[in-house]
Design a protein around this motif. Structure first.
Motif, PDB file in Angstrom:
ATOM      1  N   GLU A   1      72.243  41.326  67.195  1.00  0.00           N
ATOM      2  CA  GLU A   1      72.341  41.383  65.740  1.00  0.00           C
ATOM      3  C   GLU A   1      72.157  40.031  65.062  1.00  0.00           C
ATOM      4  O   GLU A   1      72.146  39.951  63.841  1.00  0.00           O
ATOM      5  CB  GLU A   1      73.683  41.987  65.321  1.00  0.00           C
ATOM      6  CG  GLU A   1      73.956  43.372  65.883  1.00  0.00           C
ATOM      7  CD  GLU A   1      72.920  44.404  65.454  1.00  0.00           C
ATOM      8  OE1 GLU A   1      72.159  44.148  64.491  1.00  0.00           O
ATOM      9  OE2 GLU A   1      72.865  45.480  66.081  1.00  0.00           O
TER      10      GLU A   1
ATOM     11  N   PHE B   1      79.774  44.745  75.766  1.00  0.00           N
ATOM     12  CA  PHE B   1      79.364  45.268  74.453  1.00  0.00           C
ATOM     13  C   PHE B   1      79.348  44.160  73.410  1.00  0.00           C
ATOM     14  O   PHE B   1      78.415  44.041  72.606  1.00  0.00           O
ATOM     15  CB  PHE B   1      80.315  46.391  74.026  1.00  0.00           C
ATOM     16  CG  PHE B   1      80.210  46.768  72.579  1.00  0.00           C
ATOM     17  CD1 PHE B   1      79.245  47.658  72.156  1.00  0.00           C
ATOM     18  CD2 PHE B   1      81.089  46.218  71.644  1.00  0.00           C
ATOM     19  CE1 PHE B   1      79.149  48.000  70.806  1.00  0.00           C
ATOM     20  CE2 PHE B   1      80.991  46.560  70.301  1.00  0.00           C
ATOM     21  CZ  PHE B   1      80.021  47.448  69.881  1.00  0.00           C
ATOM     22  N   THR B   2      80.392  43.332  73.395  1.00  0.00           N
ATOM     23  CA  THR B   2      80.492  42.254  72.416  1.00  0.00           C
ATOM     24  C   THR B   2      79.362  41.247  72.576  1.00  0.00           C
ATOM     25  O   THR B   2      78.731  40.833  71.593  1.00  0.00           O
ATOM     26  CB  THR B   2      81.855  41.552  72.545  1.00  0.00           C
ATOM     27  OG1 THR B   2      82.886  42.484  72.215  1.00  0.00           O
ATOM     28  CG2 THR B   2      81.954  40.347  71.637  1.00  0.00           C
TER      29      THR B   2
ATOM     30  N   TRP C   1      82.301  43.881  67.178  1.00  0.00           N
ATOM     31  CA  TRP C   1      80.986  44.454  66.847  1.00  0.00           C
ATOM     32  C   TRP C   1      80.424  43.663  65.675  1.00  0.00           C
ATOM     33  O   TRP C   1      81.098  43.469  64.666  1.00  0.00           O
ATOM     34  CB  TRP C   1      81.159  45.926  66.501  1.00  0.00           C
ATOM     35  CG  TRP C   1      79.926  46.647  66.051  1.00  0.00           C
ATOM     36  CD1 TRP C   1      78.663  46.475  66.519  1.00  0.00           C
ATOM     37  CD2 TRP C   1      79.860  47.663  65.050  1.00  0.00           C
ATOM     38  NE1 TRP C   1      77.807  47.332  65.878  1.00  0.00           N
ATOM     39  CE2 TRP C   1      78.509  48.076  64.974  1.00  0.00           C
ATOM     40  CE3 TRP C   1      80.804  48.283  64.222  1.00  0.00           C
ATOM     41  CZ2 TRP C   1      78.082  49.069  64.079  1.00  0.00           C
ATOM     42  CZ3 TRP C   1      80.389  49.263  63.350  1.00  0.00           C
ATOM     43  CH2 TRP C   1      79.041  49.642  63.286  1.00  0.00           C
TER      44      TRP C   1
ATOM     45  N   GLU D   1      76.409  41.691  73.996  1.00  0.00           N
ATOM     46  CA  GLU D   1      75.137  42.328  73.634  1.00  0.00           C
ATOM     47  C   GLU D   1      74.989  42.438  72.122  1.00  0.00           C
ATOM     48  O   GLU D   1      73.917  42.146  71.563  1.00  0.00           O
ATOM     49  CB  GLU D   1      75.052  43.709  74.277  1.00  0.00           C
ATOM     50  CG  GLU D   1      74.856  43.680  75.781  1.00  0.00           C
ATOM     51  CD  GLU D   1      74.834  45.062  76.403  1.00  0.00           C
ATOM     52  OE1 GLU D   1      74.129  45.237  77.404  1.00  0.00           O
ATOM     53  OE2 GLU D   1      75.519  45.969  75.871  1.00  0.00           O
ATOM     54  N   SER D   2      76.049  42.844  71.453  1.00  0.00           N
ATOM     55  CA  SER D   2      76.000  42.974  70.001  1.00  0.00           C
ATOM     56  C   SER D   2      75.775  41.621  69.340  1.00  0.00           C
ATOM     57  O   SER D   2      74.991  41.491  68.393  1.00  0.00           O
ATOM     58  CB  SER D   2      77.311  43.593  69.504  1.00  0.00           C
ATOM     59  OG  SER D   2      77.368  43.617  68.094  1.00  0.00           O
TER      60      SER D   2
ATOM     61  N   ARG E   1      79.156  55.566  70.066  1.00  0.00           N
ATOM     62  CA  ARG E   1      78.528  54.652  69.113  1.00  0.00           C
ATOM     63  C   ARG E   1      79.600  53.999  68.241  1.00  0.00           C
ATOM     64  O   ARG E   1      80.539  54.689  67.795  1.00  0.00           O
ATOM     65  CB  ARG E   1      77.524  55.398  68.236  1.00  0.00           C
ATOM     66  CG  ARG E   1      76.335  55.958  68.987  1.00  0.00           C
ATOM     67  CD  ARG E   1      75.414  56.740  68.055  1.00  0.00           C
ATOM     68  NE  ARG E   1      76.092  57.917  67.513  1.00  0.00           N
ATOM     69  CZ  ARG E   1      76.045  59.118  68.067  1.00  0.00           C
ATOM     70  NH1 ARG E   1      75.353  59.305  69.183  1.00  0.00           N
ATOM     71  NH2 ARG E   1      76.682  60.134  67.520  1.00  0.00           N
TER      72      ARG E   1
ATOM     73  N   SER F   1      77.592  42.680  62.638  1.00  0.00           N
ATOM     74  CA  SER F   1      76.662  43.250  61.669  1.00  0.00           C
ATOM     75  C   SER F   1      75.289  42.584  61.814  1.00  0.00           C
ATOM     76  O   SER F   1      75.197  41.428  62.253  1.00  0.00           O
ATOM     77  CB  SER F   1      77.170  43.027  60.242  1.00  0.00           C
ATOM     78  OG  SER F   1      78.389  43.678  60.021  1.00  0.00           O
TER      79      SER F   1
END
Length: 334
Positions: free
Chosen positions: A28, A20-21, A98, A23-24, A137, A100
């Motif tokens: 972003e 997840f990290t 996560w 990909e984020s 989410r 921004s």
């Protein structure tokens, strides 16, 4: 300011949110092509196969280690830094982060302003938190705040000859312009004395001057790094909280976390237990403050410990903690 490349250090231990990290981080970023990751994945299920199929695969320098043989977070971050290859900037985050939208541009904006104030700036703070909703989410845990975030020693702690380890929390202060809702575009920062292992952004020279000491474990990690950076002339800055462009997944105190290095199933199989590594790390911090460690893991020569005490209110030699004076600086937006 030349933006250049960002080397992102991520050390993960049995972390289900590492993917997840990553990909984020790429999704972003305003300029994902400028990113290079140094990932140390200490897990039973390596991400190597998944990474090989991603469009950013060539931008990830990846090491996998059986978690049984891990020596702790500082050792893993030391390994991650070994993957650094003269990128322009260094960012260190945790493996449950996560990002921004446009986080890289935000960090470049901070660095551009801070380089007008300091030759050797470091931007760092414990990031605001996030959690996953019922649909999986990511959502913010708190509303954005224009207050400047600063570090403060947690209450009811004492320095002793046997242990110099302290823990810190985030406190807030309101700069006059932000408190009145100023629209001038200025940014406010606090000049500090501590840093966060889960969010640290600096010019790439930081890796060469203040490399992670693999002999630290977990306790005292941030203290030791901050002391070494400060005495080498690095200035530690903390931003307004709403201008931190990433979020951290904090653990709940009562929850059992499989991504803790000292989890019982692994500890039962290890020759060197976590308590021994903690003891050695405490001795390492004492040795650092006593001037007993050789370069590059000892104190620097650009500032004395007395200057650190004046900035922080922490006097390690007298085992005394006092409230420091807060220094705020204002940097106009470019």
């Amino acid at each position: 300011m030349s933006k250049g490349s960002i080397f992102v250090s991520i050390a993960a231990f049995c972390d289900p949110f590492l993917r997840f990290t990553i990909e984020s981080l790429f999704a972003e970023a305003s300029n994902p092509q400028a990113l290079v990751l140094g990932v140390v994945d200490q897990s039973t299920e390596p991400l190597a196969g998944w990474l090989a199929g991603q469009p950013f695969a060539d931008q990830v320098r990846y090491l996998h280690i059986d978690p049984l043989h891990s020596r702790g977070v500082c050792w893993a971050r030391h390994l991650a830094q070994s993957l650094y290859d003269d990128e322009a900037y260094f960012l260190q985050v945790d493996s449950h982060t996560w990002f921004s939208p446009g986080w890289d541009e935000t960090l470049f904006g901070h660095m551009s302003r801070l380089l007008e104030i300091s030759k050797k700036p470091v931007l760092s703070i414990y990031p605001p938190g996030f959690e996953f909703d019922d649909g999986g989410r990511p959502v913010r845990r708190t509303a954005p705040s224009q207050s400047v975030a600063v570090f403060k020693v947690k209450p009811n702690q004492a320095l002793t000859p046997d242990s110099l380890v302290l823990t810190f929390k985030v406190a807030f202060c309101n700069p006059p312009a932000a408190a009145h809702g100023s629209q001038t575009g200025s940014c406010h920062y606090a000049l500090g004395y501590h840093l966060a292992g889960g969010f640290l952004f600096a010019p790439g020279e930081f890796v060469r001057e203040v490399p992670y000491d693999p002999r630290f474990y977990f306790h005292g990690e941030e203290q030791g790094l901050a002391l070494r950076a400060f005495t080498r002339g690095w200035d530690l800055f903390h931003p307004q909280f709403h201008q931190v462009p990433l979020f951290h997944l904090y653990k709940m105190p009562a929850s059992a976390s499989p991504n803790l290095h000292w989890r019982q199933d692994l500890e039962a199989r290890r020759t060197i237990k976590w308590s021994e590594r903690r003891r050695r790390a405490q001795q390492r911090l004492s040795g650092l403050l006593a001037g007993q460690l050789a370069a590059p893991y000892g104190l620097g020569s650009e500032r004395l410990l007395e200057a650190f005490t004046a900035r922080s209110g922490i006097d390690y030699s007298k085992l005394r903690i006092e409230s420091p004076e807060l220094t705020l600086v204002e940097a106009p937006s470019k």
